[in-house]
Each structure stands twice: as structure tokens, then as C-alpha cells.
Design a protein around this motif. Structure first.
Motif, PDB file in Angstrom:
ATOM      1  N   ILE A  86       0.810  -1.314   0.182  1.00  0.00           N
ATOM      2  CA  ILE A  86       0.028  -0.049   0.011  1.00  0.00           C
ATOM      3  C   ILE A  86       0.817   1.400  -0.203  1.00  0.00           C
ATOM      4  O   ILE A  86       0.529   2.208  -0.921  1.00  0.00           O
ATOM      5  CB  ILE A  86      -0.995  -0.108   1.316  1.00  0.00           C
ATOM      6  CG1 ILE A  86      -1.986  -1.175   1.089  1.00  0.00           C
ATOM      7  CG2 ILE A  86      -1.496   1.406   1.349  1.00  0.00           C
ATOM      8  CD1 ILE A  86      -2.777  -1.187  -0.113  1.00  0.00           C
ATOM      9  N   TRP A  87       1.882   1.275   0.756  1.00  0.00           N
ATOM     10  CA  TRP A  87       2.811   2.183   1.028  1.00  0.00           C
ATOM     11  C   TRP A  87       3.730   2.493  -0.338  1.00  0.00           C
ATOM     12  O   TRP A  87       4.265   3.449  -0.661  1.00  0.00           O
ATOM     13  CB  TRP A  87       3.711   2.453   2.124  1.00  0.00           C
ATOM     14  CG  TRP A  87       2.863   2.637   3.287  1.00  0.00           C
ATOM     15  CD1 TRP A  87       1.772   2.620   3.400  1.00  0.00           C
ATOM     16  CD2 TRP A  87       3.619   2.928   4.699  1.00  0.00           C
ATOM     17  NE1 TRP A  87       1.182   2.952   4.918  1.00  0.00           N
ATOM     18  CE2 TRP A  87       2.444   3.076   5.501  1.00  0.00           C
ATOM     19  CE3 TRP A  87       5.069   3.121   5.028  1.00  0.00           C
ATOM     20  CZ2 TRP A  87       2.903   3.535   6.800  1.00  0.00           C
ATOM     21  CZ3 TRP A  87       5.109   3.425   6.307  1.00  0.00           C
ATOM     22  CH2 TRP A  87       4.174   3.562   7.330  1.00  0.00           C
ATOM     23  N   GLY A  88       3.820   1.617  -1.152  1.00  0.00           N
ATOM     24  CA  GLY A  88       4.574   1.666  -2.401  1.00  0.00           C
ATOM     25  C   GLY A  88       6.079   1.501  -2.173  1.00  0.00           C
ATOM     26  O   GLY A  88       7.041   2.108  -2.868  1.00  0.00           O
ATOM     27  N   VAL A  89       6.508   0.858  -1.251  1.00  0.00           N
ATOM     28  CA  VAL A  89       7.798   0.415  -0.868  1.00  0.00           C
ATOM     29  C   VAL A  89       8.103  -0.870  -0.416  1.00  0.00           C
ATOM     30  O   VAL A  89       7.500  -1.707  -0.464  1.00  0.00           O
ATOM     31  CB  VAL A  89       8.364   1.475   0.527  1.00  0.00           C
ATOM     32  CG1 VAL A  89       7.895   2.971   0.496  1.00  0.00           C
ATOM     33  CG2 VAL A  89       7.550   0.908   1.802  1.00  0.00           C
ATOM     34  N   SER A  90       9.368  -1.258  -0.523  1.00  0.00           N
ATOM     35  CA  SER A  90       9.947  -2.656   0.028  1.00  0.00           C
ATOM     36  C   SER A  90       9.613  -3.038   1.486  1.00  0.00           C
ATOM     37  O   SER A  90       9.277  -1.976   2.482  1.00  0.00           O
ATOM     38  CB  SER A  90      11.463  -2.776  -0.591  1.00  0.00           C
ATOM     39  OG  SER A  90      12.123  -2.060   0.504  1.00  0.00           O
ATOM     40  N   GLN A  91       9.590  -4.261   1.603  1.00  0.00           N
ATOM     41  CA  GLN A  91       9.327  -4.639   3.205  1.00  0.00           C
ATOM     42  C   GLN A  91      10.341  -3.879   3.957  1.00  0.00           C
ATOM     43  O   GLN A  91      10.079  -3.710   5.113  1.00  0.00           O
ATOM     44  CB  GLN A  91       9.440  -6.183   3.116  1.00  0.00           C
ATOM     45  CG  GLN A  91       8.937  -6.678   4.484  1.00  0.00           C
ATOM     46  CD  GLN A  91       9.034  -8.066   4.730  1.00  0.00           C
ATOM     47  OE1 GLN A  91       8.471  -8.661   3.671  1.00  0.00           O
ATOM     48  NE2 GLN A  91       9.203  -8.565   5.886  1.00  0.00           N
ATOM     49  N   ASP A  92      11.759  -4.027   3.588  1.00  0.00           N
ATOM     50  CA  ASP A  92      12.730  -3.337   4.387  1.00  0.00           C
ATOM     51  C   ASP A  92      12.494  -2.018   4.891  1.00  0.00           C
ATOM     52  O   ASP A  92      12.636  -1.379   5.861  1.00  0.00           O
ATOM     53  CB  ASP A  92      14.122  -3.597   3.766  1.00  0.00           C
ATOM     54  CG  ASP A  92      14.626  -5.090   4.210  1.00  0.00           C
ATOM     55  OD1 ASP A  92      14.214  -5.850   4.881  1.00  0.00           O
ATOM     56  OD2 ASP A  92      15.523  -5.484   3.316  1.00  0.00           O
ATOM     57  N   GLN A  93      12.077  -1.365   3.563  1.00  0.00           N
ATOM     58  CA  GLN A  93      11.816   0.118   3.825  1.00  0.00           C
ATOM     59  C   GLN A  93      10.706   0.434   4.624  1.00  0.00           C
ATOM     60  O   GLN A  93      10.529   1.356   5.530  1.00  0.00           O
ATOM     61  CB  GLN A  93      11.541   0.880   2.358  1.00  0.00           C
ATOM     62  CG  GLN A  93      12.986   0.853   1.604  1.00  0.00           C
ATOM     63  CD  GLN A  93      12.378   1.299   0.252  1.00  0.00           C
ATOM     64  OE1 GLN A  93      11.390   1.047  -0.374  1.00  0.00           O
ATOM     65  NE2 GLN A  93      13.175   2.279  -0.345  1.00  0.00           N
ATOM     66  N   TYR A  94       9.579  -0.437   4.459  1.00  0.00           N
ATOM     67  CA  TYR A  94       8.492  -0.298   5.553  1.00  0.00           C
ATOM     68  C   TYR A  94       8.634  -0.462   6.855  1.00  0.00           C
ATOM     69  O   TYR A  94       8.481   0.322   7.761  1.00  0.00           O
ATOM     70  CB  TYR A  94       7.475  -1.481   5.220  1.00  0.00           C
ATOM     71  CG  TYR A  94       6.318  -1.269   5.934  1.00  0.00           C
ATOM     72  CD1 TYR A  94       5.301  -0.151   5.782  1.00  0.00           C
ATOM     73  CD2 TYR A  94       6.145  -2.050   7.060  1.00  0.00           C
ATOM     74  CE1 TYR A  94       4.204  -0.023   6.653  1.00  0.00           C
ATOM     75  CE2 TYR A  94       4.803  -1.963   7.944  1.00  0.00           C
ATOM     76  CZ  TYR A  94       3.970  -0.963   7.501  1.00  0.00           C
ATOM     77  OH  TYR A  94       2.862  -0.792   8.483  1.00  0.00           O
ATOM     78  N   LEU A  95       9.672  -1.512   7.044  1.00  0.00           N
ATOM     79  CA  LEU A  95      10.128  -1.766   8.626  1.00  0.00           C
ATOM     80  C   LEU A  95      11.060  -0.666   9.094  1.00  0.00           C
ATOM     81  O   LEU A  95      10.761  -0.373  10.364  1.00  0.00           O
ATOM     82  CB  LEU A  95      11.141  -2.898   8.341  1.00  0.00           C
ATOM     83  CG  LEU A  95      10.611  -4.403   8.383  1.00  0.00           C
ATOM     84  CD1 LEU A  95      11.573  -5.588   8.361  1.00  0.00           C
ATOM     85  CD2 LEU A  95       9.303  -4.592   9.266  1.00  0.00           C
ATOM     86  N   ASP A  96      11.601   0.192   8.317  1.00  0.00           N
ATOM     87  CA  ASP A  96      12.095   1.207   8.680  1.00  0.00           C
ATOM     88  C   ASP A  96      11.335   2.685   8.948  1.00  0.00           C
ATOM     89  O   ASP A  96      11.763   3.269   9.795  1.00  0.00           O
ATOM     90  CB  ASP A  96      13.276   1.440   7.865  1.00  0.00           C
ATOM     91  CG  ASP A  96      14.455   0.876   7.535  1.00  0.00           C
ATOM     92  OD1 ASP A  96      14.867   0.210   8.537  1.00  0.00           O
ATOM     93  OD2 ASP A  96      15.061   0.866   6.541  1.00  0.00           O
ATOM     94  N   LYS A  97      10.302   2.582   8.183  1.00  0.00           N
ATOM     95  CA  LYS A  97       9.441   3.780   8.188  1.00  0.00           C
ATOM     96  C   LYS A  97       8.350   3.751   9.149  1.00  0.00           C
ATOM     97  O   LYS A  97       7.785   4.670   9.543  1.00  0.00           O
ATOM     98  CB  LYS A  97       9.144   4.284   6.750  1.00  0.00           C
ATOM     99  CG  LYS A  97      10.233   4.612   5.787  1.00  0.00           C
ATOM    100  CD  LYS A  97       9.613   4.664   4.460  1.00  0.00           C
ATOM    101  CE  LYS A  97      10.681   5.215   3.409  1.00  0.00           C
ATOM    102  NZ  LYS A  97      11.072   6.468   3.870  1.00  0.00           N
ATOM    103  N   ALA A  98       7.831   2.508   9.368  1.00  0.00           N
ATOM    104  CA  ALA A  98       6.518   2.537  10.314  1.00  0.00           C
ATOM    105  C   ALA A  98       7.058   2.443  11.410  1.00  0.00           C
ATOM    106  O   ALA A  98       6.798   1.519  12.374  1.00  0.00           O
ATOM    107  CB  ALA A  98       6.041   0.987   9.905  1.00  0.00           C
ATOM    108  N   ASP A  99       7.033   3.694  11.974  1.00  0.00           N
ATOM    109  CA  ASP A  99       7.228   3.935  13.306  1.00  0.00           C
ATOM    110  C   ASP A  99       6.766   5.306  13.752  1.00  0.00           C
ATOM    111  O   ASP A  99       6.919   6.113  12.874  1.00  0.00           O
ATOM    112  CB  ASP A  99       9.002   3.984  13.656  1.00  0.00           C
ATOM    113  CG  ASP A  99       9.356   3.770  14.840  1.00  0.00           C
ATOM    114  OD1 ASP A  99       8.640   3.018  15.799  1.00  0.00           O
ATOM    115  OD2 ASP A  99      10.124   4.384  15.458  1.00  0.00           O
ATOM    116  N   PRO A 100       6.390   5.747  14.809  1.00  0.00           N
ATOM    117  CA  PRO A 100       5.808   6.754  15.338  1.00  0.00           C
ATOM    118  C   PRO A 100       6.634   8.035  14.787  1.00  0.00           C
ATOM    119  O   PRO A 100       7.661   8.020  15.567  1.00  0.00           O
ATOM    120  CB  PRO A 100       5.343   6.758  16.819  1.00  0.00           C
ATOM    121  CG  PRO A 100       5.445   5.221  17.025  1.00  0.00           C
ATOM    122  CD  PRO A 100       6.610   4.570  16.172  1.00  0.00           C
TER     123      PRO A 100
END
Length: 320
Positions: free
Chosen positions: A186-200
Motif C-alpha cells: 500500500i505504501w509503495g515501498v519494499s518490506q525493508d523500507q516499510y520496517l524502517d518507516k513504520a514507526d511513530p
């Protein structure tokens, strides 16, 4: 057949025009449009209601071009339908990008977990994980009554790889990894990028999640200052509807603007937000939006008319 850059650009522009959209001119710096605006010191305006947002793909396609900076998606008083939310998020992607060039509008969900105490939040943390796996951009904790509940909330939505704030009263995150692939799509990023960005945010300056609190009863009011000291919270509201019931205040819809108990509750929570550097949420109308902004309100439900007045007042540059 090979296409030159000029022809590809023309095809892209034509596609936007065929969908009735203009090509985005803003270059987003964040996935979450609401964070990008708050980072610039700009207030944000949302749409949504407690009657629920229709959880369908088609509604998502339609809402992708909303005037609002984020969509408040209600699962507190509307059905807890994760499949409907997932379909809606996919529809937002299909109907995007937004006029500001973001892949989707930001979506913040009211999850039906009451923050009455730490045990209640930990027992229901699975709801946060399921909602985040759909690719939403934030969550509101309802009836956030105690600091323990707020800490459990922040820990539940964080991956343990992020360490900001663990020396200031919270432990490492408890969120599991297996919802990341669907959210990353949904965010249009890789899984690793999501892990980095999905934070408050702003606890993590690179984070893309907005966490909010509803301090909407007398119990939350009594703990407002301590609740808002917990790292990871970006904004808070005082929920005048439920606050009135909790305080035993009855009357017309504008009771929050005149009743001394209600005014005192709002004032205390607003002051606690300022002390903790938390953004305050309050409803904004065309006739009071400028006064609210002057007071320091930074987040609120607003009609298109009210939002336009507010954006003009603060010299908003990002196209909505």
C-alpha cells in the motif's frame, strides 16, 4: 516498441487528464501527507465521521481525491471490519495519487481498544497489528485513561528494531513482522523500507505513523499530564461528546463552548499538550477556524470550506 522519455511523459500527463486530475507538481518528502504538513508547521484538516467510512474498494477510489489532509476511519463505533479496511486502502491506491503527489491520503483509524489500563491494551493489541497490516498511517487510542495504557499502546505498534524513547519510559516494540508485506504494498515501498518507516513520528524523525490519544473522560483528564509524557504520541483530543457524559454535563451540542466544567477540561488537556509538545485536536468550522489556529489548534475535523479558510490564513503551499 521503444518509447522515448518525451512520449512516456506525454502518456503520463494524458492519463492524469483522462482521470480528471492534474499531474502532481509537489514532490512529497513523506509517505504520510499529514506528517509532512505538521513538519512544516502547517495545521492539518481531516474528514470522516463516527458513522463509519464505507469499507469498500470503490469508496477508496472515490476518497483518494479528498480535499482533506487525512481520513479518519472509524472502527470504534462502526464494525471492526479489517477486510473492508484493506479493500478501502487498495481503492485509495487505485484512485491516487493525491493532488499533492502522495500515493494516498493519510488514513488514521479509531481502533476499538479502550485505554482503561495497561492490561486491557496488551490483551487487545492484536487489533492494532491487524489494522496496521492494511497499510494505514496512524491509530487513535480511545479513552486513553492511564500512562500504563499509553505505554502499552506505543509498544504494541512499534517494531523492536526501533530504539528511540526506550530510555524515556517505554520498552521496545512488540509488533510482529508478518503484516509488513501487505502494508508495504500500500505504501509503495519494499518490506525493508516499510520496517524502517513504520514507526511513530516525531519520536522517530523518519517515521511515517501518527499516534493519537483520546483523552475523553474524567479518568483520562485526571492523568492528562502523565499520559502525554509517554514518548511516541503526536497529537491528542479531548473528545467533548464523551467528556460531557463522563462529567455528567447535559445540554445542546454547543455545551462544550459554554459549560464551565467542559471549558476547564479542554483547557487542562490543551495545556498538557503544549507542555508535552503534542499537537492538539479540536473541531474547526468556517466561523471559528482562524480563531482556533491563532489559539494553537493544529489538527481537526473540518469541512472543505473551513479547510480552505485555514489554509489561506497559514499560507499553505502544498496543494490539497
Amino acid at each position: 516498441m521503444k518509447y522515448g522519455k518525451t512520449r512516456l511523459l506525454c502518456l503520463g500527463v494524458c492519463s492524469f487528464l483522462m482521470m480528471g486530475q492534474n499531474p502532481p507538481t509537489w514532490k512529497p518528502k513523506h509517505i504520510n501527507r499529514a506528517i509532512e504538513l505538521l513538519e512544516q508547521g502547517q495545521p492539518i484538516y481531516y474528514t470522516g465521521s463516527h458513522s463509519g467510512t464505507a469499507g469498500t474498494y470503490e469508496q477508496g477510489v472515490k476518497d483518494a481525491q479528498t480535499y482533506a489532509d487525512y481520513i479518519s476511519y472509524d472502527m470504534e463505533h462502526a464494525p471492526y471490519d479489517v477486510k473492508g479496511l484493506a479493500d478501502y486502502m487498495r481503492g485509495l491506491v487505485a484512485g491516487g495519487p493525491t493532488k499533492s503527489g502522495h500515493r494516498t491520503p493519510a488514513v488514521i483509524v479509531n481502533v476499538p481498544v479502550n485505554g482503561t489500563d495497561e492490561a486491557a491494551v496488551r490483551a487487545n493489541a492484536w487489533m492494532f497489528q491487524q489494522v496496521l497490516a492494511t497499510g494505514v498511517h496512524g491509530i487513535l487510542l480511545t479513552h486513553a485513561d492511564t500512562p500504563g495504557a499509553v505505554r502499552a499502546f506505543v509498544e504494541a505498534v512499534r517494531f523492536p528494531i526501533h530504539k528511540q524513547g526506550i530510555d524515556r519510559g517505554i520498552n521496545e516494540g512488540r509488533r510482529g513482522v508478518h503484516g509488513a508485506p501487505t502494508a508495504a504494498q500500500i505504501w509503495g515501498v519494499s518490506q525493508d523500507q516499510y520496517l524502517d518507516k513504520a514507526d511513530p513520528w516525531p519520536l522517530n524523525p523518519q517515521g511515517e505513523l501518527l499516534l493519537g490519544l483520546k483523552l475523553e473522560d474524567k479518568y483520562a483528564l485526571a492523568n492528562a499530564e502523565e499520559n502525554l509524557k509517554v514518548p511516541g504520541i503526536a497529537f491528542a483530543e479531548w473528545g467533548p461528546g464523551d467528556m460531557a457524559l463522563s462529567l455528567g454535563v447535559r445540554g445542546p451540542g454547543n455545551v462544550a463552548e459554554t459549560n464551565p466544567q467542559m471549558l476547564a477540561a479542554r483547557g487542562r488537556i490543551f495545556a498538557a499538550c503544549k507542555a508535552a509538545h503534542i499537537f492538539f485536536l479540536n473541531s474547526m468550522r468556517p466561523d471559528n477556524v482562524v480563531a482556533m489556529l491563532k489559539e494553537g489548534v493544529m489538527v481537526g475535523p473540518a469541512s472543505k470550506e473551513a479547510a480552505e479558510i485555514g489554509r489561506k490564513f497559514t499560507n499553505r503551499q502544498m496543494p490539497w
